[in-house]
Design a protein around this motif. Structure first.
Motif, PDB file in Angstrom:
ATOM      1  N   ALA A  33       0.497  -1.154  -0.880  1.00  0.00           N
ATOM      2  CA  ALA A  33      -0.455   0.084   0.186  1.00  0.00           C
ATOM      3  C   ALA A  33       0.812   1.167   0.097  1.00  0.00           C
ATOM      4  CB  ALA A  33      -1.040   0.337   1.786  1.00  0.00           C
ATOM      5  N   LEU A  34       0.521   2.111  -1.147  1.00  0.00           N
ATOM      6  CA  LEU A  34       1.071   3.237  -1.058  1.00  0.00           C
ATOM      7  C   LEU A  34       0.226   4.375  -0.661  1.00  0.00           C
ATOM      8  CD1 LEU A  34       3.510   4.258  -1.942  1.00  0.00           C
ATOM      9  CD2 LEU A  34       3.121   4.855  -4.460  1.00  0.00           C
ATOM     10  N   VAL A  35       0.439   4.908   0.884  1.00  0.00           N
ATOM     11  CA  VAL A  35      -0.039   5.778   1.289  1.00  0.00           C
ATOM     12  C   VAL A  35      -0.595   7.166   1.539  1.00  0.00           C
ATOM     13  CG1 VAL A  35      -1.692   6.015   3.745  1.00  0.00           C
ATOM     14  CG2 VAL A  35      -0.964   4.270   2.589  1.00  0.00           C
ATOM     15  N   GLY A  36      -1.127   8.310   1.532  1.00  0.00           N
ATOM     16  CA  GLY A  36      -0.665   9.200   0.542  1.00  0.00           C
ATOM     17  C   GLY A  36      -2.563  10.157   0.742  1.00  0.00           C
ATOM     18  N   GLU A  37      -2.101  11.900   1.458  1.00  0.00           N
ATOM     19  CA  GLU A  37      -3.058  12.833   0.890  1.00  0.00           C
ATOM     20  C   GLU A  37      -3.252  13.456  -0.166  1.00  0.00           C
ATOM     21  OE1 GLU A  37      -4.891  14.099   5.508  1.00  0.00           O
ATOM     22  OE2 GLU A  37      -2.231  14.615   4.377  1.00  0.00           O
ATOM     23  N   SER A  38      -4.002  14.440  -0.599  1.00  0.00           N
ATOM     24  CA  SER A  38      -3.627  14.431  -1.434  1.00  0.00           C
ATOM     25  C   SER A  38      -2.824  15.406  -2.514  1.00  0.00           C
ATOM     26  CB  SER A  38      -5.000  15.383  -2.165  1.00  0.00           C
ATOM     27  OG  SER A  38      -5.202  16.330  -1.196  1.00  0.00           O
ATOM     28  N   GLY A  39      -2.326  15.247  -3.423  1.00  0.00           N
ATOM     29  CA  GLY A  39      -0.877  15.794  -3.571  1.00  0.00           C
ATOM     30  C   GLY A  39       0.276  15.418  -2.616  1.00  0.00           C
ATOM     31  N   SER A  40       0.166  13.842  -2.710  1.00  0.00           N
ATOM     32  CA  SER A  40       1.681  13.637  -2.334  1.00  0.00           C
ATOM     33  C   SER A  40       2.690  12.610  -3.123  1.00  0.00           C
ATOM     34  CB  SER A  40       0.719  11.863  -1.194  1.00  0.00           C
ATOM     35  OG  SER A  40       0.204  11.429  -1.869  1.00  0.00           O
ATOM     36  N   GLY A  41       1.682  12.229  -4.210  1.00  0.00           N
ATOM     37  CA  GLY A  41       2.295  11.699  -5.737  1.00  0.00           C
ATOM     38  C   GLY A  41       2.233  10.167  -5.598  1.00  0.00           C
ATOM     39  N   LYS A  42       1.226   9.693  -4.949  1.00  0.00           N
ATOM     40  CA  LYS A  42       1.025   8.582  -4.699  1.00  0.00           C
ATOM     41  C   LYS A  42       0.632   7.893  -6.398  1.00  0.00           C
ATOM     42  CE  LYS A  42      -3.180   8.707  -2.291  1.00  0.00           C
ATOM     43  NZ  LYS A  42      -3.316   9.939  -2.766  1.00  0.00           N
ATOM     44  N   SER A  43      -0.877   8.826  -6.678  1.00  0.00           N
ATOM     45  CA  SER A  43      -1.302   8.209  -8.254  1.00  0.00           C
ATOM     46  C   SER A  43      -0.411   8.719  -9.066  1.00  0.00           C
ATOM     47  CB  SER A  43      -2.059   9.053  -8.078  1.00  0.00           C
ATOM     48  OG  SER A  43      -3.667   8.896  -7.520  1.00  0.00           O
ATOM     49  N   LEU A  44       0.666   9.582  -9.291  1.00  0.00           N
ATOM     50  CA  LEU A  44       1.515   9.583 -10.146  1.00  0.00           C
ATOM     51  C   LEU A  44       2.286   8.752 -10.244  1.00  0.00           C
ATOM     52  CD1 LEU A  44       2.568  13.574  -9.824  1.00  0.00           C
ATOM     53  CD2 LEU A  44       0.850  12.821 -11.390  1.00  0.00           C
ATOM     54  N   THR A  45       3.020   8.212  -9.554  1.00  0.00           N
ATOM     55  CA  THR A  45       4.311   7.217  -9.432  1.00  0.00           C
ATOM     56  C   THR A  45       3.390   6.108 -10.000  1.00  0.00           C
ATOM     57  OG1 THR A  45       4.899   7.701  -7.003  1.00  0.00           O
ATOM     58  CG2 THR A  45       5.119   5.077  -6.941  1.00  0.00           C
ATOM     59  N   SER A  46       1.700   5.903  -9.599  1.00  0.00           N
ATOM     60  CA  SER A  46       1.413   4.623 -10.352  1.00  0.00           C
ATOM     61  C   SER A  46       0.987   4.823 -11.871  1.00  0.00           C
ATOM     62  CB  SER A  46       0.288   4.040  -9.829  1.00  0.00           C
ATOM     63  OG  SER A  46      -0.360   5.080  -9.884  1.00  0.00           O
ATOM     64  N   LEU A  47       1.107   5.868 -12.088  1.00  0.00           N
ATOM     65  CA  LEU A  47       0.683   6.123 -14.080  1.00  0.00           C
ATOM     66  C   LEU A  47       2.308   5.889 -14.400  1.00  0.00           C
ATOM     67  CD1 LEU A  47      -1.523   8.998 -13.783  1.00  0.00           C
ATOM     68  CD2 LEU A  47      -2.326   6.660 -14.338  1.00  0.00           C
ATOM     69  N   ALA A  48       2.778   6.615 -14.034  1.00  0.00           N
ATOM     70  CA  ALA A  48       4.381   6.415 -14.161  1.00  0.00           C
ATOM     71  C   ALA A  48       4.416   4.899 -14.501  1.00  0.00           C
ATOM     72  CB  ALA A  48       5.443   7.050 -13.351  1.00  0.00           C
ATOM     73  N   ILE A  49       4.085   4.136 -13.330  1.00  0.00           N
ATOM     74  CA  ILE A  49       4.917   3.415 -13.921  1.00  0.00           C
ATOM     75  C   ILE A  49       4.214   2.238 -14.875  1.00  0.00           C
ATOM     76  CG2 ILE A  49       4.506   0.643 -12.712  1.00  0.00           C
ATOM     77  CD1 ILE A  49       4.469   1.822  -9.825  1.00  0.00           C
ATOM     78  N   MET A  50       3.062   2.544 -15.053  1.00  0.00           N
ATOM     79  CA  MET A  50       2.460   2.238 -16.105  1.00  0.00           C
ATOM     80  C   MET A  50       3.130   3.425 -17.552  1.00  0.00           C
ATOM     81  SD  MET A  50       0.399  -0.467 -16.093  1.00  0.00           S
ATOM     82  CE  MET A  50      -0.864   0.209 -16.979  1.00  0.00           C
ATOM     83  N   ARG A  51       3.573   4.225 -17.580  1.00  0.00           N
ATOM     84  CA  ARG A  51       4.379   5.324 -18.514  1.00  0.00           C
ATOM     85  C   ARG A  51       2.968   5.800 -18.998  1.00  0.00           C
ATOM     86  NH1 ARG A  51       8.643   2.389 -22.735  1.00  0.00           N
ATOM     87  NH2 ARG A  51       7.223   3.740 -23.368  1.00  0.00           N
ATOM     88  N   LEU A  52       1.778   6.283 -18.408  1.00  0.00           N
ATOM     89  CA  LEU A  52       0.739   6.576 -18.495  1.00  0.00           C
ATOM     90  C   LEU A  52       0.262   7.811 -18.090  1.00  0.00           C
ATOM     91  CD1 LEU A  52      -2.098   3.767 -18.563  1.00  0.00           C
ATOM     92  CD2 LEU A  52      -0.886   4.868 -20.027  1.00  0.00           C
ATOM     93  N   LEU A  53       1.865   8.712 -17.505  1.00  0.00           N
ATOM     94  CA  LEU A  53       1.690   9.955 -17.373  1.00  0.00           C
ATOM     95  C   LEU A  53       1.106  11.171 -18.808  1.00  0.00           C
ATOM     96  CD1 LEU A  53       4.886  10.896 -15.542  1.00  0.00           C
ATOM     97  CD2 LEU A  53       2.725  10.470 -14.439  1.00  0.00           C
ATOM     98  N   ALA A  54       0.102  11.923 -17.444  1.00  0.00           N
ATOM     99  CA  ALA A  54      -0.161  12.841 -18.841  1.00  0.00           C
ATOM    100  C   ALA A  54       0.617  14.388 -19.515  1.00  0.00           C
ATOM    101  CB  ALA A  54      -1.138  14.358 -18.228  1.00  0.00           C
ATOM    102  N   ASP A  55       0.064  14.916 -20.732  1.00  0.00           N
ATOM    103  CA  ASP A  55       0.875  16.149 -21.198  1.00  0.00           C
ATOM    104  C   ASP A  55       1.603  16.693 -20.301  1.00  0.00           C
ATOM    105  OD1 ASP A  55       0.697  14.558 -23.684  1.00  0.00           O
ATOM    106  OD2 ASP A  55      -0.926  15.592 -24.393  1.00  0.00           O
ATOM    107  N   GLY A  56       3.101  17.194 -20.326  1.00  0.00           N
ATOM    108  CA  GLY A  56       3.556  18.408 -19.336  1.00  0.00           C
ATOM    109  C   GLY A  56       4.562  17.495 -17.951  1.00  0.00           C
TER     110      GLY A  56
END
Lengths: 461, 528, 325
Positions: free
Chosen positions: B34-57
């Motif tokens: 479990a990757l736990v954190g509050e909003s803005g902690s970067g936890k969702s970004l981490t998961s999208l980065a693993i999938m290489r699905l980060l948004a533009d920018g």
């Protein structure tokens, strides 16, 4: 002084446009007061396209404003009477600036920078024989004695004109850049400088060259085409702004009440705009304009001056255009108001017993301004384009009024000539395209900044 | 054992701002991390980065992710597409919007199968739907997403993720958008599938209860950094980091109940109904009603807090709106301080607006973005004619701001300059500015991060003691009730199923639904 | 579904009544038949007798709303409102001020209009969607920015210029197609080619830009991310997921104009000399023939309302979430 022998005679459209400018200034002041709005607007101007297109629009508006200060020149007193008479035709401040192009009419068509007329004439030569020849123009290039000098003269005169303009501009920009400009400004100064220099150089060049040539040729009755095209700017800008001004109160009032009060108010408003929308716009406009024509023809006594009559028709056209085009904005505002009035801050205001009028003024109107703004700028360019089509159909502005639509209308027969008379349609095209493009690019920028849906991929968390 | 997924020194930047700053962790097969954190902690970004699905920018500027022997960041896009859905699958937070609305669910599951297996057999799809617990799967295969409930959609998402038997499942807040009873079912499903398939799960969540229920190992994230990583048993007993302790203590202390006292009656709601008409047919006749609130009776005493609990769509917010007269009642009566207020005219009700106030859920939409803090707080005082001269109003607003823990210098700022918690404090200041007797709190803390939630709740309780306020506290979150409310009422489908004092209702629920609801709340293990 | 359609048709009645009253007010109350006669007869000092004669010939001599000379139902029917306005509901357009049968004219002239408008419409949508998809494929790149600036530039050119330039180059300079004119039957294609091409080109700027926005809006939605997480390639995402969803707003926004295609385009038809309803209307406007303008206004409204109904029905066909009720 000759200059003071005038009588100021503002047309109704002149008065309206200055009221509009004043209210726009009020809006600007209100924007500057709110840091949030100021930040948003700063974003519009921080983009290169936003800044450049705004400067172009501003230039057009300035021309339209100087062309909206009308007066009548006093006529020379005649022997018979000592009464003071004024010229029946109107002169504007712009005409004073464009003086080199005025009163230099040729007989008929002539190409840009031509020194010969476009049509052959019977010319009696020194030995008495009559030849059909292209005669020299009366004013265009009249200083040229030898034909071989023609091209060189144009080049030399152009370079001098540009040179003499560039020097003071560069000095002004230099001073601004080093001494006046604030360091923290994020405006795209290079673009602003460049646009400014381009506008000034081009207009100064055209003005100076007009002392010697007809830069964009002459039209059928020998009038300078550039002069006509510049005079048409006022028509274009005014039709865009005045018609938009008419749409505004109706759309805002009806749209917001429909979305806020809902129930039967909503039903009535929806009925009105569906009904209006269902009539093909161009037909409704055409029918209304025809009716205005009938009114003018049956009540000639109300319009003593030709320009008053043209102005009445012009204002009526703006009014009709506005009356037939408010439905789009109204619908957008209704939808947005429905959304905003569900938001919790509006509910909170209701819970405080804030009156409905105050809720609309304090909460709903300020939070729908971005929709109004985007629609206004878009409508502006649509109206400018519509003028061309309407004038072509014959329900546009009065034919005595300079307008791009009227120029295009004449172009039909001009393009059928052999050789082709292409310059007046090109003149109308360039001036109109520049204005509409600038307005469209500007509205694009405004939309990018103000419309939350447009702001791209949004936040990521 | 060699880890299945290894993330090393991952860094994500937006422009020059690092959002995830050098984090490393690894996950083994069959493990829930479990990757736990509050909003803005970067936890969702981490998961999208693993999938290489980060948004533009957003750019991955440093680090590596290894799945088995492959470095994911070194793969070509085509190779990566063979990993997505096949070796790593993902379940997202919003089941409502995560399915394509114009394709049937069968087709959407079939798409993954066809992509990675080469064929999509109907019986495989049906089997998958059955495995995730979709009833009558054979028929529902042809249904569109909008025909399913939120929980069922999330089950379809899970079926889609598991279709090609991935090695790793990334679940990004998989239950946050769901009601607590549905959340329990989905978590149970995930647990079951993970056991039966020996699946590795990367669970992204902000909810400590979900973590306690699911995770084998836990990493706490804040501001793009991992603060600590630990086994579950270790983590809840001996959290190393102060922030972890704060997160754990934001969970309910089950036995911390308010002491029951006698309260003089203030509000009495009797058999209130709020119906919305349904129109049908050629003439749009009213053929029936949506019974949002269908015969509710409540009482709130002075200085008392009544918690109104229910899941989404239960009609709990409508009750609050009806008391505020933002909604018309169909029948029933509302008495406030001995006067019947539901039949008063708009004008006659005006004095009661001062006495009944409201605090809303969303701190971002509850304040007009174009007004300053001063204008926002002043609006009610002006409208209700309170606070005297402009001078004295200003003084009062300054006092109020200080009371709710803000600074007087904030007066001329705009709402967008504040954080969610600060905005909710402004909203509280706005409500108490008119000195109300009753405040309707409509989910005032559900949009806030857990670490801030506690602060706002204690502020509300302090104010209650100081000013003798009564609260109608509308919430879906049972965990905050014990030390907040004197009494609890449970709502479902527009009706009250049970009401009583907090202690007895929570420890000995009578109605089946209440039992169900309480059982669904995730809890921290006993020994914590 | 049926109840819905019936209800929508019933809704249309008050709208048509509104249109009818509006045109009646515009054409007969704001301007009296006397004034029309004066303008039509041209001479400002025309005799009263001539005006009366003109009015009698065209049936404008009756009272507006109520005829006191008659009793019973005739008091209502023997009026301008009944004969000129209400009769439109029966699609009885009557005679034009120049004495032609309007209904016959419309029947004859709507086909050339359709022959220009339908291909322009269909090809235009196809081209715009193709361009928009292409731009979306390269979204957030320099190509995207450039394409959008080009679109805005194309939008900023008045339609008149497209026609003028098209006629000048294609017909006059290069002699590829005739400048203007029309033939009935299959031979018409040579005359239709240029107006259709011009119509399509002049719509590319605005259309591509609008559709790009719609597609981009879809491209940012969650289900697209889901599709990518499934391992669907970028191109498949575009065609299988974004396109069908983006088509919903596109289809439903264009359906409304389909019935109005019969009305043709004033500009294109008059420039290219196509004897359709557009040029018919234009000629009527220029000849100040109010009877034809009135009829076209009403016909336009009827077609628009049919378009609205078709829009609602098309929603149910393309969007599984929408059921009419």
């Amino acid at each position: 002084m000759e200059v003071f022998d005038v009588r100021v005679h503002l047309l109704w459209s002149d008065i309206l446009i200055f009221i509009l400018v004043a209210s726009l200034l009020c809006f600007v002041v209100s924007v500057l007061k709110n840091p949030l709005a100021r930040g948003r607007w700063a974003k519009v101007f921080e983009s290169r396209i936003g800044a450049a297109s705004f400067m172009v629009i501003l230039f057009y508006v300035l021309i339209a404003l100087t062309d909206s200060l009308h007066f009548q020149k006093r006529l020379e007193a005649t022997a018979e009477s000592t009464d003071v008479h004024y010229a029946p035709e109107m002169t504007s401040v712009l005409d004073l600036i464009l003086a080199p192009m005025l009163d230099r009419d040729e007989k008929t068509y002539s190409a840009p920078f031509a020194i010969y007329s476009f049509a052959k004439e019977n010319i009696e030569s020194d030995d008495g024989t009559v030849v059909r020849e292209f005669p020299r123009l009366e004013h265009g290039g009249s200083h040229i004695t030898m034909e071989e000098q023609h091209v060189a003269d144009i080049v030399v005169k152009s370079l001098t004109a540009i040179g003499w303009t560039l020097v003071p501009i560069l000095i002004v920009l230099f001073i601004h850049h080093w001494y006046i400009r604030k360091e923290d400004s994020r405006l795209p100064w290079p673009v602003i400088y460049f646009t400014f220099a381009a506008i000034v150089v081009v207009s100064s060049w055209a003005l100076q060259m007009s002392q010697y040539y007809h830069v964009l040729g002459t039209d059928k009755v020998g009038q300078d085409v550039l002069y006509g095209a510049i005079k048409a700017i006022r028509t274009g800008v005014l039709i865009g702004t005045l018609a938009t001004l008419v749409t505004l109160p109706l759309a805002v009032l009806l749209g917001i009440s429909a979305g806020y009060f809902r129930g039967w108010v909503d039903d009535v408003v929806q009925y009105i705009y569906t009904t209006l929308n269902s009539i093909p716009g161009i037909l409704l406009i055409a029918a209304s304009v025809l009716l205005i024509n009938v009114y003018i023809e049956t009540n000639p006594e109300q319009f003593k001056l030709l320009s008053d009559r043209a102005d009445f028709r012009f204002i009526a056209l703006c009014f009709i255009l506005g009356m037939t085009s408010w439905t789009g904005l109204c619908r957008l505002l209704r939808a947005e108001t429905l959304k905003v009035s569900q938001l919790e801050y509006v509910q909170a205001a209701h819970a405080f017993g804030v009156s409905r009028w105050r809720v609309i003024m304090r909460h709903i109107l300020p939070n729908t301004t971005h929709i109004i703004l985007i629609a206004l700028v878009l409508d502006f360019s649509a109206f400018v384009l519509a003028e061309a089509v309407l004038s072509y159909i014959g329900v546009g502005v009065d034919s005595s009024m300079k307008s791009w639509g009227n120029m295009i209308n004449e172009a039909r027969s001009e393009l059928a000539r052999e050789p082709v008379v292409w310059w007046s349609v090109i003149a109308a095209f360039i001036l109109m395209f520049t204005l509409v493009l600038a307005a469209n690019l500007f509205s694009d920028r405004v939309r990018d900044v103000f419309d939350p849906r447009m702001s791209g991929s949004g936040d990521n968390s | 054992m060699k880890p299945l997924l290894h993330v090393e020194n991952l860094q994500i930047k937006a422009g020059n701002t690092p959002l995830v700053d050098g984090i490393s962790f690894s996950i083994s097969a069959g493990e829930v991390f479990a990757l736990v954190g509050e909003s803005g902690s970067g936890k969702s970004l981490t998961s999208l980065a693993i999938m290489r699905l980060l948004a533009d920018g957003l750019d991955i500027t440093d680090g590596d992710v290894r799945l088995g022997n492959d470095s994911l960041f070194a793969l070509t896009e085509v190779q990566m597409n063979a990993v997505r859905g096949r070796r790593i699958a993902m379940v997202f937070q919003e089941p409502q919007s995560s399915l394509n609305p114009v394709h049937t669910i069968g087709r959407q599951i079939g798409e993954v199968l066809a992509l990675h297996r080469g064929k999509a057999l109907r019986e495989d799809i049906v089997a998958l739907l059955e495995e995730v617990g979709i009833p009558d799967a054979n028929a529902r295969i042809n249904w569109y997403p909008h025909q399913l409930s939120g929980g069922q959609k999330q089950r379809v998402m899970i079926a889609m993720a598991l279709a090609c038997e991935p090695e790793l499942l990334i679940a990004d807040e998989p239950t946050t958008a769901l009601d607590v009873t549905i959340q329990k079912q989905i978590l149970e499903l995930l647990n079951e599938l993970r056991r039966s398939r020996d699946l590795a799960v990367l669970l992204i969540t902000h909810d400590m209860g979900v973590v306690a229920e699911m995770a084998d190992r836990i990493a706490v994230m804040r501001h793009g950094h991992i603060l600590e990583q630990a086994e579950r048993s270790e983590f809840f007993v001996r959290p190393e980091h102060e922030y972890s302790r704060q997160l754990i203590h934001s969970l309910p202390q089950p036995d911390d109940y308010l002491t029951e006292t006698e309260h003089a009656p203030l509000l009495e709601v009797t058999d209130v109904k709020v119906w919305f008409p349904e129109k049908r047919g050629v003439l749009q006749r009213v053929v029936g009603h949506t019974k949002a609130v269908d015969g509710i009776s409540l009482k709130i005493g002075r200085g008392e807090t009544l918690a109104l609990v229910g899941e989404s769509g239960s009609g709990k917010s409508t009750v609050g709106r009806a008391i505020l007269r933002l909604e018309d009642t169909e029948s029933g009566s509302i008495y406030f301080d001995g006067t019947r207020v539901d039949s008063l005219s708009r004008r006659a009700f005006a004095p009661y607006r001062k006495r009944i106030q409201v605090i809303f859920q969303d701190p971002f939409s509850s304040m007009n973005p174009r007004m300053t803090v001063r204008e926002i707080i002043e609006e009610g005082m002006l409208s209700l004619g309170l606070g005297g001269s402009s001078e004295s109003r200003l003084q009062r607003i300054e006092t109020l701001l200080k009371r709710v823990g803000l600074d007087a210098s904030h007066l001329h700022r705009y709402p967008h300059e504040f954080s969610g918690g600060q905005r909710q404090r402004i909203a509280i200041a706005r409500a108490i500015a008119v000195e109300p007797e009753l405040i309707i709190c409509d989910e005032p803390t559900s949009a806030l991060d857990v670490s801030i939630r506690g602060q706002v709740l204690s502020l509300l309780q302090e104010l209650q003691q100081e000013m003798g306020l009564s609260y109608l506290f509308i919430t879906h979150d049972l965990s905050i009730i014990p030390h907040l409310a004197h009494r609890v009422a449970v709502m479902r489908n527009g009706k009250l199923v049970e009401q009583g004092n907090t202690h007895s209702l929570m420890s000995d629920p009578q109605h089946e639904y209440t039992q169900h609801l309480l059982a669904a709340v995730p809890r921290i293990p006993e020994h914590a | 579904m049926l109840a819905y359609i019936v209800r929508r048709l019933l809704y249309a009645v008050p709208i048509l009544i509104g249109v009818n009253l509006l045109t009646f007010a515009l054409f007969f109350v704001v301007n009296t038949p006397d004034q029309m006669a004066r303008v039509q007869l041209g001479d400002r000092y025309v005799s009263e007798v001539a005006i009366q004669e003109w009015k009698v010939q065209r049936g404008y001599d009756k009272p507006l709303l109520f005829n006191t000379a008659h009793e019973g139902p005739a008091a209502v029917t023997e009026t301008i409102f009944f004969e000129k306005s209400l009769s439109l509901f029966a699609l009885d357009f009557g005679k034009s001020d120049a004495g032609r049968n309007i209904a016959a004219d419309i029947e004859q002239r709507m086909w050339p209009s359709l022959a220009v408008a339908l291909p322009t419409f269909a090809i235009g949508i196809a081209v715009n969607i193709a361009f928009a998809l292409f731009v979306v494929m390269f979204r957030a790149s320099l190509f995207d920015t450039g394409a959008m600036i080009l679109c805005v530039a194309l939008m900023s050119i008045s339609g008149v210029f497209y026609v003028i330039a098209g006629q000048f180059f294609f017909a006059k300079e290069w002699n590829l197609v005739p400048v203007s004119g029309y033939l009935s039957g299959v031979d018409a294609w040579r005359f239709l080619l240029l107006p259709v091409i011009i119509g399509v080109i002049s719509g590319i700027g605005g259309g591509t830009r609008l559709y790009r926005t719609l597609f981009l809006e879809e491209a940012n939605k969650d289900y697209v991310r889901t599709a990518r997480a499934k391992g669907v390639s970028e191109l498949t995402v575009l065609f299988r997921h974004i396109l069908p969803n983006g088509m919903i707003p596109i289809l439903t926004s264009v359906v409304v104009v389909i019935p109005s295609l019969f009305m043709g385009s004033l500009l294109v038809e008059s420039f290219f000399g196509i004897p359709g309803l557009g040029s018919y209307t234009l000629e009527a406007i220029q000849a100040q023939d109010f009877a034809i303008v009135r009829s076209m206004v009403f016909l336009g409204s009827v077609l628009y309302i049919i378009g609205l109904l078709l829009t609602d029905i098309s929603y149910t066909l393309v969007d599984p979430r929408v059921r009419l009720s």
